[in-house]
Motif scaffolding. Structure first.
Motif, PDB file in Angstrom:
ATOM      1  N   PRO A   4       0.831  -1.205   0.000  1.00 51.78           N
ATOM      2  CA  PRO A   4       0.000   0.000   0.000  1.00 51.78           C
ATOM      3  C   PRO A   4       0.866   1.256   0.000  1.00 51.78           C
ATOM      4  O   PRO A   4       1.911   1.303   0.652  1.00 51.78           O
ATOM      5  CB  PRO A   4      -0.802  -0.128   1.305  1.00 51.78           C
ATOM      6  CG  PRO A   4      -0.856  -1.600   1.565  1.00 51.78           C
ATOM      7  CD  PRO A   4       0.479  -2.134   1.109  1.00 51.78           C
ATOM      8  N   THR A   5       0.428   2.263  -0.739  1.00 48.56           N
ATOM      9  CA  THR A   5       1.199   3.499  -0.853  1.00 48.56           C
ATOM     10  C   THR A   5       0.305   4.706  -0.685  1.00 48.56           C
ATOM     11  O   THR A   5      -0.867   4.677  -1.073  1.00 48.56           O
ATOM     12  CB  THR A   5       1.917   3.561  -2.217  1.00 48.56           C
ATOM     13  OG1 THR A   5       2.577   4.818  -2.344  1.00 48.56           O
ATOM     14  CG2 THR A   5       0.931   3.398  -3.370  1.00 48.56           C
ATOM     15  N   SER A   6       0.868   5.749  -0.113  1.00 48.35           N
ATOM     16  CA  SER A   6       0.120   7.001   0.072  1.00 48.35           C
ATOM     17  C   SER A   6       0.559   8.077  -0.915  1.00 48.35           C
ATOM     18  O   SER A   6       0.111   9.210  -0.834  1.00 48.35           O
ATOM     19  CB  SER A   6       0.309   7.513   1.507  1.00 48.35           C
ATOM     20  OG  SER A   6       1.689   7.750   1.766  1.00 48.35           O
ATOM     21  N   SER A   7       1.439   7.723  -1.872  1.00 49.03           N
ATOM     22  CA  SER A   7       1.975   8.731  -2.782  1.00 49.03           C
ATOM     23  C   SER A   7       1.033   9.042  -3.945  1.00 49.03           C
ATOM     24  O   SER A   7       1.298   9.943  -4.722  1.00 49.03           O
ATOM     25  CB  SER A   7       3.338   8.282  -3.328  1.00 49.03           C
ATOM     26  OG  SER A   7       3.188   7.111  -4.108  1.00 49.03           O
ATOM     27  N   LYS A   8      -0.066   8.277  -4.061  1.00 49.23           N
ATOM     28  CA  LYS A   8      -1.060   8.531  -5.094  1.00 49.23           C
ATOM     29  C   LYS A   8      -2.434   8.653  -4.450  1.00 49.23           C
ATOM     30  O   LYS A   8      -2.758   7.911  -3.520  1.00 49.23           O
ATOM     31  CB  LYS A   8      -1.080   7.402  -6.131  1.00 49.23           C
ATOM     32  CG  LYS A   8       0.149   7.353  -7.023  1.00 49.23           C
ATOM     33  CD  LYS A   8      -0.021   6.342  -8.138  1.00 49.23           C
ATOM     34  CE  LYS A   8       1.159   6.370  -9.098  1.00 49.23           C
ATOM     35  NZ  LYS A   8       0.971   5.426 -10.226  1.00 49.23           N
ATOM     36  N   SER A   9      -3.243   9.579  -4.973  1.00 51.87           N
ATOM     37  CA  SER A   9      -4.579   9.762  -4.417  1.00 51.87           C
ATOM     38  C   SER A   9      -5.490   8.583  -4.745  1.00 51.87           C
ATOM     39  O   SER A   9      -6.385   8.240  -3.981  1.00 51.87           O
ATOM     40  CB  SER A   9      -5.187  11.063  -4.952  1.00 51.87           C
ATOM     41  OG  SER A   9      -5.227  11.052  -6.373  1.00 51.87           O
ATOM     42  N   ARG A  10      -5.260   7.950  -5.908  1.00 51.40           N
ATOM     43  CA  ARG A  10      -6.048   6.781  -6.305  1.00 51.40           C
ATOM     44  C   ARG A  10      -5.097   5.666  -6.750  1.00 51.40           C
ATOM     45  O   ARG A  10      -4.938   5.410  -7.942  1.00 51.40           O
ATOM     46  CB  ARG A  10      -7.010   7.144  -7.436  1.00 51.40           C
ATOM     47  CG  ARG A  10      -8.074   8.162  -7.041  1.00 51.40           C
ATOM     48  CD  ARG A  10      -8.993   8.462  -8.210  1.00 51.40           C
ATOM     49  NE  ARG A  10     -10.022   9.412  -7.838  1.00 51.40           N
ATOM     50  CZ  ARG A  10     -10.957   9.881  -8.672  1.00 51.40           C
ATOM     51  NH1 ARG A  10     -10.952   9.452  -9.937  1.00 51.40           N
ATOM     52  NH2 ARG A  10     -11.858  10.744  -8.268  1.00 51.40           N
ATOM     53  N   PRO A  11      -4.469   5.005  -5.794  1.00 52.65           N
ATOM     54  CA  PRO A  11      -3.481   3.970  -6.150  1.00 52.65           C
ATOM     55  C   PRO A  11      -4.134   2.759  -6.805  1.00 52.65           C
ATOM     56  O   PRO A  11      -5.305   2.456  -6.564  1.00 52.65           O
ATOM     57  CB  PRO A  11      -2.853   3.607  -4.808  1.00 52.65           C
ATOM     58  CG  PRO A  11      -3.895   3.957  -3.794  1.00 52.65           C
ATOM     59  CD  PRO A  11      -4.604   5.162  -4.337  1.00 52.65           C
ATOM     60  N   ASP A  12      -3.369   2.089  -7.642  1.00 55.98           N
ATOM     61  CA  ASP A  12      -3.823   0.846  -8.246  1.00 55.98           C
ATOM     62  C   ASP A  12      -3.826  -0.255  -7.190  1.00 55.98           C
ATOM     63  O   ASP A  12      -3.182  -0.130  -6.138  1.00 55.98           O
ATOM     64  CB  ASP A  12      -2.900   0.474  -9.403  1.00 55.98           C
ATOM     65  CG  ASP A  12      -3.033   1.435 -10.570  1.00 55.98           C
ATOM     66  OD1 ASP A  12      -3.951   1.225 -11.373  1.00 55.98           O
ATOM     67  OD2 ASP A  12      -2.236   2.394 -10.651  1.00 55.98           O
ATOM     68  N   PRO A  13      -4.535  -1.364  -7.455  1.00 55.81           N
ATOM     69  CA  PRO A  13      -4.564  -2.468  -6.492  1.00 55.81           C
ATOM     70  C   PRO A  13      -3.156  -3.005  -6.198  1.00 55.81           C
ATOM     71  O   PRO A  13      -2.313  -3.098  -7.093  1.00 55.81           O
ATOM     72  CB  PRO A  13      -5.422  -3.519  -7.193  1.00 55.81           C
ATOM     73  CG  PRO A  13      -6.285  -2.739  -8.131  1.00 55.81           C
ATOM     74  CD  PRO A  13      -5.430  -1.600  -8.597  1.00 55.81           C
ATOM     75  N   VAL A  14      -2.913  -3.348  -4.969  1.00 51.24           N
ATOM     76  CA  VAL A  14      -1.621  -3.886  -4.545  1.00 51.24           C
ATOM     77  C   VAL A  14      -1.395  -5.258  -5.174  1.00 51.24           C
ATOM     78  O   VAL A  14      -2.288  -6.113  -5.174  1.00 51.24           O
ATOM     79  CB  VAL A  14      -1.574  -3.977  -3.004  1.00 51.24           C
ATOM     80  CG1 VAL A  14      -0.348  -4.749  -2.542  1.00 51.24           C
ATOM     81  CG2 VAL A  14      -1.583  -2.584  -2.394  1.00 51.24           C
ATOM     82  N   ILE A  15      -0.200  -5.478  -5.726  1.00 52.95           N
ATOM     83  CA  ILE A  15       0.119  -6.794  -6.303  1.00 52.95           C
ATOM     84  C   ILE A  15       0.752  -7.713  -5.265  1.00 52.95           C
ATOM     85  O   ILE A  15       0.737  -8.938  -5.437  1.00 52.95           O
ATOM     86  CB  ILE A  15       1.044  -6.663  -7.523  1.00 52.95           C
ATOM     87  CG1 ILE A  15       2.426  -6.128  -7.125  1.00 52.95           C
ATOM     88  CG2 ILE A  15       0.416  -5.793  -8.597  1.00 52.95           C
ATOM     89  CD1 ILE A  15       3.464  -6.289  -8.217  1.00 52.95           C
ATOM     90  N   GLY A  16       1.315  -7.142  -4.206  1.00 54.06           N
ATOM     91  CA  GLY A  16       1.904  -7.946  -3.151  1.00 54.06           C
ATOM     92  C   GLY A  16       3.212  -8.608  -3.561  1.00 54.06           C
ATOM     93  O   GLY A  16       3.626  -8.550  -4.722  1.00 54.06           O
ATOM     94  N   LEU A  17       3.847  -9.239  -2.597  1.00 52.88           N
ATOM     95  CA  LEU A  17       5.103  -9.933  -2.859  1.00 52.88           C
ATOM     96  C   LEU A  17       4.897 -11.125  -3.791  1.00 52.88           C
ATOM     97  O   LEU A  17       5.756 -11.438  -4.609  1.00 52.88           O
ATOM     98  CB  LEU A  17       5.736 -10.374  -1.549  1.00 52.88           C
ATOM     99  CG  LEU A  17       6.243  -9.252  -0.642  1.00 52.88           C
ATOM    100  CD1 LEU A  17       6.632  -9.798   0.719  1.00 52.88           C
ATOM    101  CD2 LEU A  17       7.423  -8.531  -1.284  1.00 52.88           C
ATOM    102  N   GLU A  18       3.751 -11.767  -3.679  1.00 50.75           N
ATOM    103  CA  GLU A  18       3.473 -12.909  -4.549  1.00 50.75           C
ATOM    104  C   GLU A  18       3.380 -12.471  -6.008  1.00 50.75           C
ATOM    105  O   GLU A  18       3.927 -13.129  -6.907  1.00 50.75           O
ATOM    106  CB  GLU A  18       2.183 -13.598  -4.131  1.00 50.75           C
ATOM    107  CG  GLU A  18       1.867 -14.851  -4.935  1.00 50.75           C
ATOM    108  CD  GLU A  18       0.627 -15.561  -4.445  1.00 50.75           C
ATOM    109  OE1 GLU A  18       0.179 -16.508  -5.125  1.00 50.75           O
ATOM    110  OE2 GLU A  18       0.089 -15.181  -3.375  1.00 50.75           O
ATOM    111  N   GLY A  19       2.689 -11.346  -6.250  1.00 51.09           N
ATOM    112  CA  GLY A  19       2.576 -10.841  -7.617  1.00 51.09           C
ATOM    113  C   GLY A  19       3.921 -10.428  -8.174  1.00 51.09           C
ATOM    114  O   GLY A  19       4.238 -10.684  -9.347  1.00 51.09           O
TER     115      GLY A  19
END
Length: 217
Positions: free
Chosen positions: A139-154
Motif C-alpha cells: 500500500p502506498t500514500s503517494s497517489k490519491s487513487r493507487p492501483d490495487p496492490v500486487i503484493g510480494l506474490e505478484g
C-alpha cells in the motif's frame, strides 16, 4: 538502426517528489540523494505549475552536474525533449512509449509503469520501452487513487516470468510502499531495482538514502 542496449537501473531508484519533499525543493532533495550515493533518481511533481517545475528541473540539472548517474523525469515527455534528462517514466494514462520515442533524443530512455501481468507483458513486448516498473507492491500514500496492490506474490510471479526471457529481458523495477525494512525481500524475489519515494523524501533525505543503500547490500 536499433538503439544501444539500455543500462541497468541502480538497485535503489530514488524518487524526488516535490510534494513529499516540501519546502526543501527538488534540487536540494535530488542533490542529497546523489551525495548519499544513489545512482538513479527521478523528478516527480504532479501539482507544480509547468513554469515552476521547469525551473526546478533546471536547478536539479545544475546541482547534479558531474554526477555519475541517470536522472529521470516522471510523465513529462516535453521536458525530456528540451532538457538533458536520461529518461522519462510513463504511466498507463501518459503518452504511449512509441509516440514518446518519436520526439525524444535518440539516447533517451523510456520507462513504462505497469500494475498487472497483462500491462507488464505489453511493456516488455514494446520495443520503445527500456525499463518496466511494476506495483504497487505494498500500500502506498503517494497517489490519491493507487492501483490495487500486487503484493510480494505478484512481484515474485512477474520476476520469474522475466527471468525466463533470458539476458535480453528488460529490467524489473518494484515500486509502491517499499522501505529499508522491506527492500531486501523485494530484491531477493528478483526485482532488479526498487523505486522508493516516501522512505526517501520524508525526513532526512541523505540519511534515508544511506539506510536504503545499506539495506540493499
Amino acid at each position: 538502426m536499433s538503439r544501444l542496449a539500455a543500462p541497468r537501473p541502480a538497485t535503489v531508484y530514488a524518487i524526488a517528489d516535490a510534494e513529499a519533499l516540501g519546502p526543501r525543493g527538488l534540487a536540494e532533495g535530488a542533490e542529497a540523494m546523489a551525495q548519499a550515493g544513489v545512482r538513479t533518481i527521478q523528478l516527480r511533481a504532479k501539482r507544480l505549475p509547468d513554469a515552476d517545475f521547469y525551473r526546478e528541473a533546471e536547478r536539479c540539472l545544475r546541482a547534479l552536474a558531474g554526477w555519475d548517474g541517470t536522472l529521470w523525469v516522471d510523465d513529462r515527455v516535453d521536458f525530456a525533449t528540451i532538457l538533458p534528462f536520461s529518461g522519462v517514466q510513463l504511466g498507463q494514462l501518459d503518452l504511449p512509449p512509441g509516440a514518446a520515442r518519436r520526439v525524444l533524443p535518440p539516447d533517451a530512455l523510456v520507462g513504462a509503469s505497469s500494475h498487472d501481468e497483462p500491462q507488464w507483458s505489453r511493456a516488455h513486448a514494446d520495443q520503445a520501452v527500456d525499463w518496466i516498473a511494476v506495483g504497487p507492491v505494498f500500500p502506498t500514500s503517494s497517489k490519491s487513487r493507487p492501483d490495487p496492490v500486487i503484493g510480494l506474490e505478484g512481484l515474485s510471479d512477474l520476476a520469474r516470468r522475466a527471468f525466463k526471457m533470458g539476458p535480453e529481458r528488460k529490467p524489473l523495477i518494484a515500486i509502491g510502499g517499499i522501505d529499508a525494512q522491506s527492500l531486501p525481500r523485494v530484491l531477493a524475489l528478483g526485482a532488479d531495482s526498487a523505486a522508493v519515494l516516501s522512505a526517501v523524501c520524508v525526513g532526512d533525505v541523505e540519511e534515508n538514502c544511506r539506510r536504503l543503500l545499506q539495506a540493499a547490500g
